[in-house]
Write an enzyme that holds these catalytic residues in place. Sequence first.
Site, mmCIF file in Angstrom:
data_model
loop_
_atom_site.group_PDB
_atom_site.id
_atom_site.type_symbol
_atom_site.label_atom_id
_atom_site.label_comp_id
_atom_site.label_asym_id
_atom_site.label_seq_id
_atom_site.Cartn_x
_atom_site.Cartn_y
_atom_site.Cartn_z
ATOM 1 C CB CYS A 115 -3.966 7.192 -8.644
ATOM 2 S SG CYS A 115 -4.055 5.452 -9.081
ATOM 3 C CG HIS A 251 -6.971 8.037 -5.571
ATOM 4 N ND1 HIS A 251 -7.757 7.621 -6.626
ATOM 5 C CD2 HIS A 251 -5.971 7.120 -5.469
ATOM 6 C CE1 HIS A 251 -7.243 6.513 -7.129
ATOM 7 N NE2 HIS A 251 -6.171 6.178 -6.446
ATOM 8 C CG ASN A 281 -7.187 2.725 -7.592
ATOM 9 O OD1 ASN A 281 -7.513 3.684 -8.282
ATOM 10 N ND2 ASN A 281 -5.988 2.603 -7.047
HETATM 11 O O1 UT7 Z 1 -3.977 4.447 -6.310
HETATM 12 C C1 UT7 Z 1 -2.721 4.437 -5.722
HETATM 13 C C2 UT7 Z 1 -2.084 3.136 -5.978
HETATM 14 N N1 UT7 Z 1 -2.442 2.023 -5.215
HETATM 15 C C3 UT7 Z 1 -2.669 1.968 -3.897
HETATM 16 O O2 UT7 Z 1 -2.904 2.911 -3.205
HETATM 17 C C4 UT7 Z 1 -2.564 0.624 -3.281
HETATM 18 C C5 UT7 Z 1 -1.714 0.689 -2.057
HETATM 19 N N2 UT7 Z 1 -1.563 -0.582 -1.406
HETATM 20 C C6 UT7 Z 1 -2.595 -1.260 -0.858
HETATM 21 O O3 UT7 Z 1 -3.726 -0.848 -0.942
HETATM 22 C C7 UT7 Z 1 -2.280 -2.523 -0.084
HETATM 23 O O4 UT7 Z 1 -0.878 -2.626 0.086
HETATM 24 C C8 UT7 Z 1 -2.806 -3.798 -0.763
HETATM 25 C C9 UT7 Z 1 -4.319 -3.823 -0.693
HETATM 26 C C10 UT7 Z 1 -2.342 -3.849 -2.211
HETATM 27 C C11 UT7 Z 1 -2.284 -5.041 -0.032
HETATM 28 O O5 UT7 Z 1 -2.623 -4.968 1.338
HETATM 29 P P1 UT7 Z 1 -1.512 -5.257 2.452
HETATM 30 O O6 UT7 Z 1 -2.200 -5.243 3.742
HETATM 31 O O7 UT7 Z 1 -0.395 -4.291 2.204
HETATM 32 O O8 UT7 Z 1 -1.114 -6.739 2.104
HETATM 33 P P2 UT7 Z 1 0.312 -7.320 1.705
HETATM 34 O O9 UT7 Z 1 0.706 -6.852 0.343
HETATM 35 O O10 UT7 Z 1 1.234 -7.075 2.827
HETATM 36 O O11 UT7 Z 1 -0.025 -8.860 1.606
HETATM 37 C C12 UT7 Z 1 -0.435 -9.611 2.739
HETATM 38 C C13 UT7 Z 1 -0.646 -11.042 2.323
HETATM 39 C C14 UT7 Z 1 0.492 -11.623 1.513
HETATM 40 O O12 UT7 Z 1 0.698 -12.939 1.918
HETATM 41 P P3 UT7 Z 1 1.886 -13.322 2.915
HETATM 42 O O13 UT7 Z 1 3.152 -12.882 2.218
HETATM 43 O O14 UT7 Z 1 1.616 -12.548 4.168
HETATM 44 O O15 UT7 Z 1 1.763 -14.808 3.052
HETATM 45 C C15 UT7 Z 1 -0.020 -11.608 0.104
HETATM 46 O O16 UT7 Z 1 0.548 -12.607 -0.713
HETATM 47 O O17 UT7 Z 1 -1.807 -11.154 1.503
HETATM 48 C C16 UT7 Z 1 -1.485 -11.865 0.303
HETATM 49 N N3 UT7 Z 1 -2.303 -11.367 -0.789
HETATM 50 C C17 UT7 Z 1 -3.542 -11.829 -1.021
HETATM 51 N N4 UT7 Z 1 -4.282 -12.765 -0.426
HETATM 52 C C18 UT7 Z 1 -5.530 -12.982 -0.915
HETATM 53 C C19 UT7 Z 1 -2.025 -10.391 -1.664
HETATM 54 N N5 UT7 Z 1 -3.059 -10.207 -2.504
HETATM 55 C C20 UT7 Z 1 -4.014 -11.093 -2.122
HETATM 56 C C21 UT7 Z 1 -5.314 -11.360 -2.589
HETATM 57 N N6 UT7 Z 1 -6.027 -12.309 -1.948
HETATM 58 N N7 UT7 Z 1 -5.867 -10.702 -3.624
#
Ligand code: UT7
Length: 324
Positions: A115, A251, A281
């Site tokens: 990225c 980004h 992204n």
């Molecule tokens: O380009 C550089 C590389 N990438 C990034 O910059 C991405 C960086 N990370 C992020 O943008 C965020 O961490 C995410 C968008 C990937 C995730 O957001 P988050 O607020 O960190 O969520 P989380 O991973 O803590 O997940 C929260 C909950 C989980 O459920 P539990 O464990 O709380 O029951 C996940 O299983 O959301 C769940 N979850 C989803 N639910 C619905 C994860 N993906 C999904 C989904 N739909 N697609």
Amino acid sequence: MKEIRSVVLGCGSYLPERVLTNHDLAKMVDTSDEWIVQRTGIHERRIAAPGELTSDLGLKAAQAALADAGRDASEVDLVLMATSTPDQTFPASAVSVQAGLGIQHGAAFDLQAVCSGFIYALATADGLLKSGAFKRALVIGAETFSRILDWTDRTTCVLFGDGAGAVLLEARPIELAEDRGILTAHLRSDGRYKSKLYVDGGPSSTGTVGHLRMEGREVFRHAVGMVTDVVQDAFAATGYTAEDIDWFVPHQANKRIIDSSAHKLGIDPAKVVTTVGMHGNTSAASIPLALATARADGRIKVGDLVLLEAMGGGFTWGAVLLRW
Ligand code: UT7
């Protein structure tokens, strides 16, 4: 040696036709439009057509950048493409773009910093232009991340999309550059974090292409601190501050990361260019896609101070400060 600046002559972008909305994704995996919008700001992403390759996207973006600059491909002697999703393991996809543009002189190669690829490519092109080795560089970010996603993994497949963007840079002696061009570039990486965001395949490991794997929360945790640190380095190197910035073009990974970074840096939200909602992204393509959007809609004007930053797999991160 005369001091040279790399001045932006034009920029362009290309998005594949097929739109994949959050509602479409909700039919494929256990997710919802509400979750995706709230956590990422993404509404839709584009998916390359079967047979449509990264170099096809890159070529269209490069042609758009040349048209925006009013320049001919024959004037370009360096084609530098940032991508983590090349057409083939080799040759570099940049040579396909070079051939597509009908260029038979100079050099073309790919650069891989995930990225952060576009920031790395801009810094590399800037160094090569300043050295006097090349006169005009097409710097392209192009990706088909749809080809390396695990479409059964809701934690990653909702985040990424395909696209391309490009800028045309020209080496100008500083007295002719009118205080324009790339003012400073700062690159960082730390391989201790390589397993936080990676692809589980490759020519030397599995002999397969593999799929993207990410510990999203971990990436998120590091992102804001890393990008704000490297932006502070860019400010320290130039003497500019957050108040001097006309446009902040980060980004485009996640609206929450973008907003938090702008807030921590003290950049007015009205100066932040955010396009992640309409293409997700797109890795190395996201910054030039955002630049082309803000240039086309009249936000970025010649003479504006533009701050670019990115962070991604590796981890890699970096910042570029330029006057358009
Ligand atoms: O380009 C550089 C590389 N990438 C990034 O910059 C991405 C960086 N990370 C992020 O943008 C965020 O961490 C995410 C968008 C990937 C995730 O957001 P988050 O607020 O960190 O969520 P989380 O991973 O803590 O997940 C929260 C909950 C989980 O459920 P539990 O464990 O709380 O029951 C996940 O299983 O959301 C769940 N979850 C989803 N639910 C619905 C994860 N993906 C999904 C989904 N739909 N697609």
